[in-house]
Design an enzyme around this catalytic site. Structure first.
Site, short mmCIF file in Angstrom:
data_model
loop_
_atom_site.label_atom_id
_atom_site.label_comp_id
_atom_site.label_asym_id
_atom_site.label_seq_id
_atom_site.Cartn_x
_atom_site.Cartn_y
_atom_site.Cartn_z
N LYS A 97 0.81 -1.22 0.00
CA LYS A 97 0.00 0.00 0.00
C LYS A 97 0.84 1.27 0.00
CE LYS A 97 -4.22 -1.74 0.21
NZ LYS A 97 -5.16 -1.53 -0.92
N GLU A 119 -9.85 6.26 2.97
CA GLU A 119 -10.70 5.23 3.55
C GLU A 119 -9.80 4.03 3.85
OE1 GLU A 119 -10.13 5.40 0.36
OE2 GLU A 119 -9.62 3.31 -0.03
N SER A 386 1.70 -9.75 -0.80
CA SER A 386 1.47 -8.30 -0.81
C SER A 386 1.58 -7.66 0.56
CB SER A 386 0.08 -8.02 -1.39
OG SER A 386 -0.89 -8.74 -0.66
#
Lengths: 404, 264
Positions: A97, A119, A386
């Site tokens: 991210k 969010e 990830s």
């Protein structure tokens, strides 16, 4: 498929459409800002100084390149193709991210915005956003469904430590979709000074494109690392897909290599037939939500239905529009994996590789029992790990009946 | 179909536009109360699970309606029955794209036409995505009523006006429904800007709650929209809402209709 495009890498078109998907389905209040963002992004993309700053932060702040790792014991376990990992879980903040957040905050600063909103579902994107806001000294408001606030307390505390304000969202099912609604409501009311850092490759154009571009560092590195280590490209790429940013980041640089197959793994929750899942492509239909046209979980009247996944990061009733397009074009296959399959893969990876994967990434790993044997021993499967699973140990413990 | 809308704005006085959510409370009775109270145009909200542009009052109305199982067919039936009872009162459907396009834009446009719906306001289809619904509506003679906002600059305004009909809905605040009201000066300036660019009536909404506020806006615009204040009455009074809705509507109508236009 008929009418195969010459390239799978030249989407979206100038209106932000990936085939019939994508677009800019937003309230008029936001349109001028979205158009500004697009022109600013074009300028940034062409600016060597922007690229240099982005790459410098990825190297020295995020810790890139992330390693390419040969998972020897898993390979042995499955007895098929070689299993390789792209270790995005080793990034600063523990997931892919952060790549996107670095890119977007640099854009926000370039546009003169002084306040950041985002969010979050599992909290990984919230933590990554709070992190870059701390790093650049910008105030940060994170919208998070109150259900997720309750099940992701460690990440809520992390965000607060990093100086973010976490706003629990009480509407709807109080999860990621509702957090996104509330972030959009904030944005529309504060459009003059606020930048919305969207966490996945979805939302109105240009978000799906720019998030993909920022995340494509994953695939570019992986391509180079594989060639350097093995001399050939991988035969199969596997990545989990919620909104789909880690998957599109890995896939995109390989899309025009026809010898590389790709599988995106959707969260099948309790099973597609149970109706309790988050597999928008397998169990949904095209529709319009949160600024883009894409596959959505919805009823026959177009009401959005609740997603379910053990993984809070996959618990969303939509998917990035480029995945919808890649699905319809047939270039990428999408496979549903249940909560239980993901839990098994989670434990297997811990035991055999000494790596605690995020529940999101565990969905990608859970495709291996089905797929490893379909490939020869001299072929290679690359899985995007990830994120790391430290945040998930409470959820996993609960499902295994362990009291912490 | 737009004839009804045209005549609503040709009464020589500002128009009162009232919004309620379909399927919330006794919708038929509330709609009748709006007409009896003096509303000139009715906006009927199509409930949606994810009303991104709405504040708490209309969000709650959407949830109440969907909680009772309201579906698209029922919304259209409410419109159809309204048209039978009130052949001359313009009716506009307002909502979000996904429920409108779920069965295809042609299907939706055909149903609107069949149910006597005069226009459609879709929050999340800007002119850039007009293809998703606009052509189908125009084909059936149903107005695509677009929103203009404080952020709609001179560069974009022609695109917003292109393909619009019925009226222009000026969203007076950058924000969600039912919250703060914009300064009157800014409203007046923006309405003048819009009227300079189009012959369509300009109606102002978002944050208008009281007869006094409505009257002040009616002095500078062709119409005023009130939504959240009415929807709150329905939430509060349930099956007894119609009398309250009628009372507030008649107060609003009196204020709006008697407001003298400042500029000829």
């Amino acid at each position: 498929m008929t009418n195969q495009p010459n390239s799978f890498r030249n989407q979206p078109d100038e209106r932000g459409h990936f085939g019939q998907f994508g677009g800019r389905y937003v309230a008029e209040t936001l349109m001028p800002l979205i158009l500004d963002l697009e022109s600013e992004y074009r300028a940034a993309k062409a600016d060597p100084a922007f690229k240099a700053q982005f790459e410098d932060l990825l190297e020295h702040y995020v810790g890139r390149p992330s390693p390419l790792y040969f998972a020897e014991r898993l390979t042995e376990h499955f007895g098929g193709a070689e299993i390789w990992f792209k270790r995005e879980e080793l990034n600063h903040t523990g997931a892919h991210k952060i790549n996107n957040c670095i890119g977007q905050i640099l854009l926000a600063i370039r546009m003169g915005k002084t306040r950041i909103i985002a969010e979050t579902g599992a909290g990984q994107h919230g933590v990554a956003t709070a992190t870059v806001c701390a790093r650049f000294g910008l105030p940060c408001v994170i919208y998070m469904g109150s259900t997720d606030v309750a099940r992701q307390q460690p990440n809520v505390f992390r965000m607060k430590l990093l100086g973010a304000e976490v706003v629990p969202v009480e509407s709807g099912a109080k999860t990621l979709k509702d957090a996104m609604n509330e972030a959009l409501r904030d944005w529309v009311a504060n459009v003059h000074d606020t930048f919305y850092i969207i966490g996945t490759a979805a939302g109105p154009h240009p978000y799906p494109e720019l998030v993909r571009d920022f995340q494509s560092v994953i695939g570019r590195e992986a391509r180079e690392q594989m060639l350097k280590r093995t001399g050939v490209l991988p035969d199969l790429l596997i990545a989990a897909v919620g909104g789909g940013s880690n998957a599109i980041g890995l896939f995109h640089p390989f899309l025009d290599d026809p010898e590389v197959a790709m599988i995106g793994v959707e969260a099948a929750g309790h099973g597609i037939e149970s109706g309790e899942h988050a597999a928008s492509l397998t169990g949904g239909f095209p529709g319009i939500l949160h600024g883009n046209k894409t596959y959505l979980l919805q009823d026959e009247d177009g009401q959005i239905t609740e997603a379910h996944s053990i993984s809070a990061g996959l618990d969303y009733p939509g998917i990035g529009p480029e995945h919808s397009w890649l699905h319809e074009s047939g270039r990428v296959k999408y496979l549903p994996i249940t909560d239980n399959e993901a839990l098994e893969a989670f434990q297997l990876c811990c035991k055999l590789e000494g790596i605690i994967p995020a529940l999101e990434s565990s969905h990608a790993l859970a495709a291996l029992p089905k797929l490893a044997k379909e490939y020869r021993k001299d072929q290679r499967i690359l899985v995007n790990v990830s994120g790391r699973g430290d945040k998930d140990i409470f959820t996993v413990a609960e499902h295994l009946g362990v009291k912490l | 179909m737009t004839a009804r809308l045209t005549s609503a704005f040709a009464k020589g006085r500002p128009a009162l536009v009232c919004f309620i959510t379909a399927g919330d409370g006794d919708t038929a009775a509330n709609l009748d109360a709006l007409v009896e109270g003096g509303a000139d145009v009715i906006e009927l909200g199509m409930p949606f699970t994810d009303p991104m542009a709405d504040g708490p009052a209309i969000q709650a109305a959407n949830l109440r309606s969907l909680g009772k199982g309201t579906n698209t067919r029922e919304v259209l039936m409410i419109a159809d029955e309204f048209r039978e009872r009130h052949p001359d009162v313009p009716l506009v459907l307002m909502g979000y794209a996904n429920p409108m396009v779920r069965r295809g834009p042609e299907w939706f446009a055909g149903e609107c036409h069949g149910c006597g719906v005069d226009g459609v306001i879709c929050v999340d289809i800007p002119p850039e995505e007009d293809d998703a619904l606009g052509p189908a509506l125009r084909e059936k003679g149903v107005s695509m009523i677009r929103l203009a906002t404080p952020t709609t600059d001179a560069k974009r305004l022609p695109a917003v006006l292109e393909g619009s009909s019925g009226f222009i809905y000026y969203v007076s605040v950058a924000g969600i429904t039912g919250k703060q009201q914009a300064a009157l000066g800014s409203i007046e300036e923006n309405v003048a800007r819009l009227k300079h660019a189009t012959d369509l009536p300009v109606v102002v909404g978002f944050g208008v709650r009281t007869p006094e506020q409505a009257a002040a806006i009616a002095r500078v615009a062709d119409g005023v929209v009130v939504g959240s204040a009415l929807v709150e009455l329905i939430g509060e009074h349930g099956e007894n809402a119609p009398e309250h809705v009628r009372r507030l509507t008649s107060e609003l109508a009196a204020a709006v209709h008697s407001a003298a236009r400042e500029a000829a």
